[in-house]
Structures are given as C-alpha cells and as structure tokens.
Design a protein around this motif. Structure first.
Motif, short mmCIF file in Angstrom:
data_model
loop_
_atom_site.label_atom_id
_atom_site.label_comp_id
_atom_site.label_asym_id
_atom_site.label_seq_id
_atom_site.Cartn_x
_atom_site.Cartn_y
_atom_site.Cartn_z
N LEU A 69 0.83 -1.21 0.00
CA LEU A 69 0.00 0.00 0.00
C LEU A 69 0.86 1.26 0.00
CD1 LEU A 69 -2.76 -1.01 2.59
CD2 LEU A 69 -3.16 -0.50 0.16
N VAL A 70 1.87 1.29 0.86
CA VAL A 70 2.69 2.51 0.94
C VAL A 70 3.65 2.62 -0.23
CG1 VAL A 70 2.46 2.64 3.44
CG2 VAL A 70 4.41 1.41 2.45
N ALA A 71 3.76 1.53 -1.02
CA ALA A 71 4.52 1.60 -2.27
C ALA A 71 3.61 2.01 -3.43
CB ALA A 71 5.17 0.25 -2.57
N ALA A 72 2.40 2.52 -3.09
CA ALA A 72 1.45 3.06 -4.06
C ALA A 72 0.84 2.00 -4.96
CB ALA A 72 2.09 4.16 -4.91
N ARG A 73 0.72 0.75 -4.48
CA ARG A 73 0.02 -0.27 -5.24
C ARG A 73 -1.47 -0.16 -4.98
NH1 ARG A 73 3.50 -4.25 -6.86
NH2 ARG A 73 1.84 -4.71 -8.36
N SER A 74 -2.27 -0.33 -6.01
CA SER A 74 -3.72 -0.24 -5.88
C SER A 74 -4.28 -1.52 -5.26
CB SER A 74 -4.37 0.00 -7.24
OG SER A 74 -4.25 -1.18 -8.04
N THR A 75 -5.53 -1.43 -4.79
CA THR A 75 -6.19 -2.61 -4.24
C THR A 75 -6.25 -3.72 -5.27
OG1 THR A 75 -7.52 -1.30 -2.70
CG2 THR A 75 -8.37 -3.47 -3.30
N ALA A 76 -6.57 -3.38 -6.51
CA ALA A 76 -6.66 -4.40 -7.57
C ALA A 76 -5.31 -5.06 -7.83
CB ALA A 76 -7.20 -3.76 -8.85
N GLU A 77 -4.24 -4.26 -7.84
CA GLU A 77 -2.91 -4.82 -8.07
C GLU A 77 -2.49 -5.75 -6.94
OE1 GLU A 77 -0.73 -1.27 -10.64
OE2 GLU A 77 -0.89 -1.07 -8.46
N ILE A 78 -2.75 -5.32 -5.71
CA ILE A 78 -2.40 -6.16 -4.56
C ILE A 78 -3.18 -7.46 -4.58
CG2 ILE A 78 -2.43 -6.30 -2.04
CD1 ILE A 78 -2.03 -3.25 -2.01
N ALA A 79 -4.47 -7.36 -4.91
CA ALA A 79 -5.30 -8.56 -4.98
C ALA A 79 -4.76 -9.54 -6.01
CB ALA A 79 -6.74 -8.18 -5.31
N GLN A 80 -4.34 -9.03 -7.15
CA GLN A 80 -3.80 -9.89 -8.20
C GLN A 80 -2.47 -10.51 -7.77
OE1 GLN A 80 -3.36 -7.97 -11.99
NE2 GLN A 80 -2.44 -9.74 -12.98
N ASP A 81 -1.59 -9.71 -7.18
CA ASP A 81 -0.28 -10.21 -6.77
C ASP A 81 -0.38 -11.30 -5.72
OD1 ASP A 81 0.93 -8.46 -8.52
OD2 ASP A 81 1.38 -6.95 -6.99
N LEU A 82 -1.31 -11.13 -4.78
CA LEU A 82 -1.41 -12.06 -3.65
C LEU A 82 -2.51 -13.11 -3.85
CD1 LEU A 82 -0.88 -9.65 -0.62
CD2 LEU A 82 0.81 -10.85 -2.01
N ASN A 83 -3.14 -13.09 -5.01
CA ASN A 83 -4.20 -14.04 -5.31
C ASN A 83 -5.33 -13.97 -4.27
OD1 ASN A 83 -5.46 -16.04 -6.85
ND2 ASN A 83 -4.51 -17.71 -5.67
N LEU A 84 -5.74 -12.74 -4.00
CA LEU A 84 -6.84 -12.48 -3.08
C LEU A 84 -7.94 -11.72 -3.81
CD1 LEU A 84 -4.76 -11.14 -0.04
CD2 LEU A 84 -5.70 -13.45 -0.29
N SER A 85 -9.11 -11.65 -3.23
CA SER A 85 -10.17 -10.84 -3.82
C SER A 85 -9.95 -9.38 -3.42
CB SER A 85 -11.54 -11.30 -3.33
OG SER A 85 -11.73 -10.96 -1.96
N PRO A 86 -10.37 -8.44 -4.27
CA PRO A 86 -10.26 -7.02 -3.90
C PRO A 86 -10.97 -6.72 -2.58
CG PRO A 86 -10.71 -7.22 -6.24
CD PRO A 86 -10.84 -8.60 -5.66
N LYS A 87 -12.09 -7.40 -2.32
CA LYS A 87 -12.81 -7.16 -1.06
C LYS A 87 -11.96 -7.57 0.14
CE LYS A 87 -17.08 -8.20 1.42
NZ LYS A 87 -18.38 -8.93 1.40
N THR A 88 -11.25 -8.69 0.01
CA THR A 88 -10.39 -9.14 1.11
C THR A 88 -9.28 -8.13 1.35
OG1 THR A 88 -10.83 -11.48 0.68
CG2 THR A 88 -8.79 -10.95 1.86
N VAL A 89 -8.68 -7.62 0.29
CA VAL A 89 -7.63 -6.62 0.43
C VAL A 89 -8.17 -5.35 1.09
CG1 VAL A 89 -5.99 -5.15 -0.80
CG2 VAL A 89 -6.30 -7.53 -1.50
N ALA A 90 -9.36 -4.93 0.66
CA ALA A 90 -9.96 -3.73 1.25
C ALA A 90 -10.23 -3.92 2.74
CB ALA A 90 -11.26 -3.39 0.51
N ASN A 91 -10.71 -5.11 3.11
CA ASN A 91 -10.98 -5.39 4.52
C ASN A 91 -9.68 -5.38 5.34
OD1 ASN A 91 -13.72 -5.65 4.07
ND2 ASN A 91 -13.67 -7.87 3.89
#
Length: 229
Positions: free
Chosen positions: A164-186
């Motif tokens: 997050l502090v490296a300016a990655r978006s929720t969608a990018e983090i979800a893709q990288d970690l194989n998680l849903s965007p909702k899980t990342v947001a939570n």
C-alpha cells in the motif's frame, strides 16, 4: 563441511545482476549448488516445485508477490524447506515478520559476503541465523521494552501495508497475492485500525516513521564480492 551431497540452493531476487553475484560467490564453495533462480515470489513458488532446493535465499522487496508472502506459501507447501532472507531491510520488524512467515535466517545485504555463506550452512543444519546488525537491533528493542505497533500485524497484513505505501492499488495487490479485492480492502481497514491511523496519508507517514519505506529500494545494488578480483 564434510564431503557429501551438495546443498541445493535457490536464489530469489528481482535483479538478475545481483543473482549473478550471489551465484559467483556460492560457486567458490563446492558443497553449495545453485540449482534454480527466480525473480519474484510467485516464480519462486513455481520453480521450487520442480527444482526441490534445500535452502532458498529470498529477498523481501520484489515486484508482484513479495518475499513475506512467498515464504509463507513455500513453507506451507514444503514444511522441511529452509528459507534464508537476504535483504537490504535492517528494520527489526521485517525480521520479526519474516520469522513468523517461516524463515530460519535473516541477513542484511550490508553484511560481509561470507556472512551469507555461513548463514546458508546454519539454516541448512536446522539452526537460526541472524546477521550481527539485526541481532544488535533486536537486543536493543528487548532492553527498551517498548511496544512496536508493526508487531501487531499479521504477516499478510504487514505485506499488504508494504504494498500500500509503495502506491500499489487494491486491484494490483489482490492480483499479486491471489486475493479478492474485497479481502484486500478489509485488510486495509484492519491495518489502519491496528496502527491507529485514520487515513492513507497518515498510513504513509507512519510507514516513513517506522522505516517501512526505504529509499535504497530505488537503487541498484552491486552483487556481493563484485569489487573482488
């Protein structure tokens, strides 16, 4: 080390020139055999399944899936695998999270090259290895007896904070970690709650204060022993 089957080592770092430096360093030791390389955590997970290393030397800050997530997944898939973190991060909180994820050793890249070699032998033997600078920092932390908010985060929360502090978006983090965007947001919300911050601006300030952001990540590092002839 006595003669026998060489220790099978996999190198995981996003800089090819750095991996080449590590390979050259380890080639000086006949009982260390570099059997595979990977440029990020996701590739490391795939490559390990067919290269079957004994020890993985893992960086933490890489594009895509970072080292902490990769360590946790590799240890879940291969419980006997020994993982040694070799990173620029000299922040004790990174070492704590790496250990929680399943790493057996943690060596900073400011250490002498032979420290890396000794640490590979140590973790392969089932012992823990820690570079002197980190051992000193952790000892000071214990003496001070202060609470460290970052230690309240889970391994996954810590990794998401770093992204997050490296300016990655929720969608990018979800893709990288194989998680849903909702899980990342939570998890994003849970991180801010645990750290006592109310906004992403405050979260970035927190990361700067606690050295989650490191300007050295923007610089190319020479491979160990590069200055030697």
């Amino acid at each position: 080390m006595s003669a026998g089957t060489p220790i099978r080592v996999m190198l995981v770092d996003d800089h090819a020139i750095v991996r080449e430096g590590y390979r050259a360093l380890l080639a000086r030791h006949p009982d260390l055999d570099v059997v595979a390389e990977a440029a990020d955590g996701a590739e490391a997970y795939l490559v390990a399944q067919h290269s079957l290393p004994d020890v993985v030397v893992m960086d933490l800050s890489m594009p895509g899936m970072g080292g902490l997530e990769a360590i946790a997944r590799l240890r879940a898939r291969f419980p006997e695998l020994r993982i040694l973190v070799f990173t620029m991060h000299d922040n004790p909180s990174f070492a704590m999270q790496a250990t929680r994820a399943g790493a057996r050793g943690y060596v900073t890249k400011s250490s002498p090259p032979e420290m890396l070699v000794r640490a590979i032998y140590e973790v392969h033997a089932g012992r823990h290895a820690l570079s002197p600078d980190l051992a000193h920092a952790l000892a000071l932390r214990r003496l001070q007896g202060e609470g460290y908010p970052l230690d309240e985060l889970t391994v996954r929360e810590f990794e998401i904070l770093r992204l997050l502090v490296a300016a990655r978006s929720t969608a990018e983090i979800a893709q990288d970690l194989n998680l849903s965007p909702k899980t990342v947001a939570n998890l994003h919300y849970a991180i801010k709650r645990k750290l006592g911050v109310g906004s992403d601006i405050e979260l970035t300030r927190f990361a700067l204060r606690w050295k989650i952001l490191d300007a050295r990540e923007l610089l190319e590092e020479p491979p160990p022993g590069a200055a030697e002839t």
